[in-house]
Motif scaffolding. Sequence first.
Motif, mmCIF file in Angstrom:
data_model
loop_
_atom_site.group_PDB
_atom_site.id
_atom_site.type_symbol
_atom_site.label_atom_id
_atom_site.label_comp_id
_atom_site.label_asym_id
_atom_site.label_seq_id
_atom_site.Cartn_x
_atom_site.Cartn_y
_atom_site.Cartn_z
ATOM 1 N N VAL A 70 1.100 -1.300 -0.175
ATOM 2 C CA VAL A 70 -0.134 -0.044 0.019
ATOM 3 C C VAL A 70 0.928 1.032 0.076
ATOM 4 C CG1 VAL A 70 -1.802 1.356 1.293
ATOM 5 C CG2 VAL A 70 -1.916 -0.833 1.423
ATOM 6 N N VAL A 71 0.684 2.182 -0.663
ATOM 7 C CA VAL A 71 1.383 3.504 -1.295
ATOM 8 C C VAL A 71 0.920 4.562 -0.131
ATOM 9 C CG1 VAL A 71 2.231 4.908 -2.671
ATOM 10 C CG2 VAL A 71 2.304 2.311 -2.728
ATOM 11 N N ASN A 72 0.868 5.213 0.940
ATOM 12 C CA ASN A 72 -0.182 5.896 1.129
ATOM 13 C C ASN A 72 0.485 7.364 1.005
ATOM 14 O OD1 ASN A 72 0.708 7.446 3.860
ATOM 15 N ND2 ASN A 72 -1.658 7.404 3.604
ATOM 16 N N TYR A 73 -0.014 8.427 0.682
ATOM 17 C CA TYR A 73 0.133 10.122 0.342
ATOM 18 C C TYR A 73 -0.800 10.377 0.013
ATOM 19 C CZ TYR A 73 -2.806 10.042 -4.005
ATOM 20 O OH TYR A 73 -4.157 9.444 -4.541
ATOM 21 N N CYS A 99 7.885 -5.271 -11.179
ATOM 22 C CA CYS A 99 8.098 -6.673 -10.246
ATOM 23 C C CYS A 99 7.788 -7.696 -9.500
ATOM 24 C CB CYS A 99 9.806 -6.386 -9.293
ATOM 25 S SG CYS A 99 10.968 -5.034 -9.975
ATOM 26 N N GLY A 100 6.370 -7.399 -10.211
ATOM 27 C CA GLY A 100 5.498 -8.717 -10.344
ATOM 28 C C GLY A 100 4.489 -9.262 -8.897
ATOM 29 N N SER A 101 4.539 -6.970 -8.298
ATOM 30 C CA SER A 101 4.035 -7.572 -7.457
ATOM 31 C C SER A 101 2.960 -7.374 -6.960
ATOM 32 C CB SER A 101 4.838 -6.696 -5.606
ATOM 33 O OG SER A 101 6.001 -7.999 -5.117
ATOM 34 N N ARG A 102 1.912 -6.845 -6.693
ATOM 35 C CA ARG A 102 0.604 -5.791 -6.002
ATOM 36 C C ARG A 102 0.714 -4.830 -5.323
ATOM 37 N NH1 ARG A 102 -3.760 -8.879 -4.137
ATOM 38 N NH2 ARG A 102 -2.761 -9.886 -2.488
ATOM 39 N N SER A 103 0.077 -3.801 -5.710
ATOM 40 C CA SER A 103 0.267 -2.335 -5.434
ATOM 41 C C SER A 103 -1.148 -1.650 -5.203
ATOM 42 C CB SER A 103 1.279 -0.859 -6.206
ATOM 43 O OG SER A 103 1.043 -1.070 -7.131
ATOM 44 N N LEU A 104 -1.751 -0.725 -4.321
ATOM 45 C CA LEU A 104 -2.692 0.174 -4.070
ATOM 46 C C LEU A 104 -2.740 1.543 -4.006
ATOM 47 C CD1 LEU A 104 -6.008 0.443 -4.166
ATOM 48 C CD2 LEU A 104 -5.223 -0.764 -1.804
ATOM 49 N N PHE A 112 -6.356 1.312 6.232
ATOM 50 C CA PHE A 112 -6.380 -0.225 6.731
ATOM 51 C C PHE A 112 -7.357 -0.529 6.465
ATOM 52 C CE2 PHE A 112 -2.671 1.858 9.083
ATOM 53 C CZ PHE A 112 -1.550 0.672 9.388
ATOM 54 N N SER A 113 -8.711 -0.220 6.680
ATOM 55 C CA SER A 113 -9.864 -1.267 6.130
ATOM 56 C C SER A 113 -9.587 -1.607 4.856
ATOM 57 C CB SER A 113 -10.700 -0.721 5.927
ATOM 58 O OG SER A 113 -12.258 -1.248 5.813
ATOM 59 N N ARG A 114 -8.976 -0.405 3.950
ATOM 60 C CA ARG A 114 -9.412 -0.967 1.998
ATOM 61 C C ARG A 114 -7.977 -1.595 2.312
ATOM 62 N NH1 ARG A 114 -8.528 3.899 -0.652
ATOM 63 N NH2 ARG A 114 -8.273 2.741 -3.493
ATOM 64 N N ALA A 115 -7.000 -1.301 2.789
ATOM 65 C CA ALA A 115 -5.741 -2.665 2.765
ATOM 66 C C ALA A 115 -5.906 -3.083 2.868
ATOM 67 C CB ALA A 115 -4.399 -2.225 3.681
ATOM 68 N N GLU A 146 -9.034 -4.608 2.941
ATOM 69 C CA GLU A 146 -10.086 -5.645 2.567
ATOM 70 C C GLU A 146 -9.092 -5.939 0.716
ATOM 71 O OE1 GLU A 146 -13.025 -3.498 -0.445
ATOM 72 O OE2 GLU A 146 -13.611 -3.227 1.677
ATOM 73 N N THR A 147 -8.038 -5.126 0.295
ATOM 74 C CA THR A 147 -7.719 -5.919 -0.916
ATOM 75 C C THR A 147 -6.643 -6.878 -0.744
ATOM 76 O OG1 THR A 147 -7.750 -3.625 -1.768
ATOM 77 C CG2 THR A 147 -6.565 -4.756 -2.652
ATOM 78 N N PHE A 148 -5.581 -7.138 -0.016
ATOM 79 C CA PHE A 148 -5.333 -8.529 0.243
ATOM 80 C C PHE A 148 -5.027 -9.214 1.401
ATOM 81 C CE2 PHE A 148 -1.828 -3.855 -0.706
ATOM 82 C CZ PHE A 148 -1.837 -4.640 -2.149
ATOM 83 N N GLY A 149 -6.057 -8.946 2.401
ATOM 84 C CA GLY A 149 -6.334 -10.314 3.430
ATOM 85 C C GLY A 149 -5.793 -9.818 4.695
ATOM 86 N N THR A 150 -4.884 -9.101 4.192
ATOM 87 C CA THR A 150 -3.853 -8.498 6.044
ATOM 88 C C THR A 150 -3.300 -7.629 6.000
ATOM 89 O OG1 THR A 150 -3.361 -9.335 7.879
ATOM 90 C CG2 THR A 150 -2.917 -10.820 5.539
#
Length: 159
Positions: A49-52, A69-74, A90-93, A95-99
């Motif tokens: 998760v890229v916070n800004y 490089c094959g990783s997921r990001s948000l 944190f809820s979105r993180a 929800e998106t990545f599972g943990t």
Amino acid sequence: MEQRLPEVVMPDCPVNKLLKGQKAVVTGANSGIGRAVAIALGHAGADVVVNYVVNAEEADAVCLEIERCGSRSLAIQADVSSEEQVLSMFSRAVETFGTIDILVNNAGIQRDAPFEEMTLEQWRQVIEVNLTGQFLCAREAIREFKKRGVNSKVSCSAG
């Protein structure tokens, strides 16, 4: 005039993905140290998760490099000094990545002024982001770590 980061030539993606399967939140990840850490985590296999707060274009560029490089990001815009925004991030993180396995509590601001000229508002902004923001993000990460517990396939610790 908007300040732009210099173009950086990124190295090839590493073959050894030491953090494969781990999920990270990096605050202040669209510039400086946070940017470098977010990209390094992504290159090592973590989903990030890229916070800004400002400069969505820079956050998107970090996400593109992580995904190269094959990783997921948000990318998530959130002011870490706002409890509501931190809870939402944190809820979105989750929800998106599972943990969340990793928190890099990097966001911080500086208000340059001679001490005797610093306004109370400037002081409060620094304290809110640099201290309260650290607390709010750490608290949410720990809540997720304790809720999930240790996943020995990922790490010997909860977070």
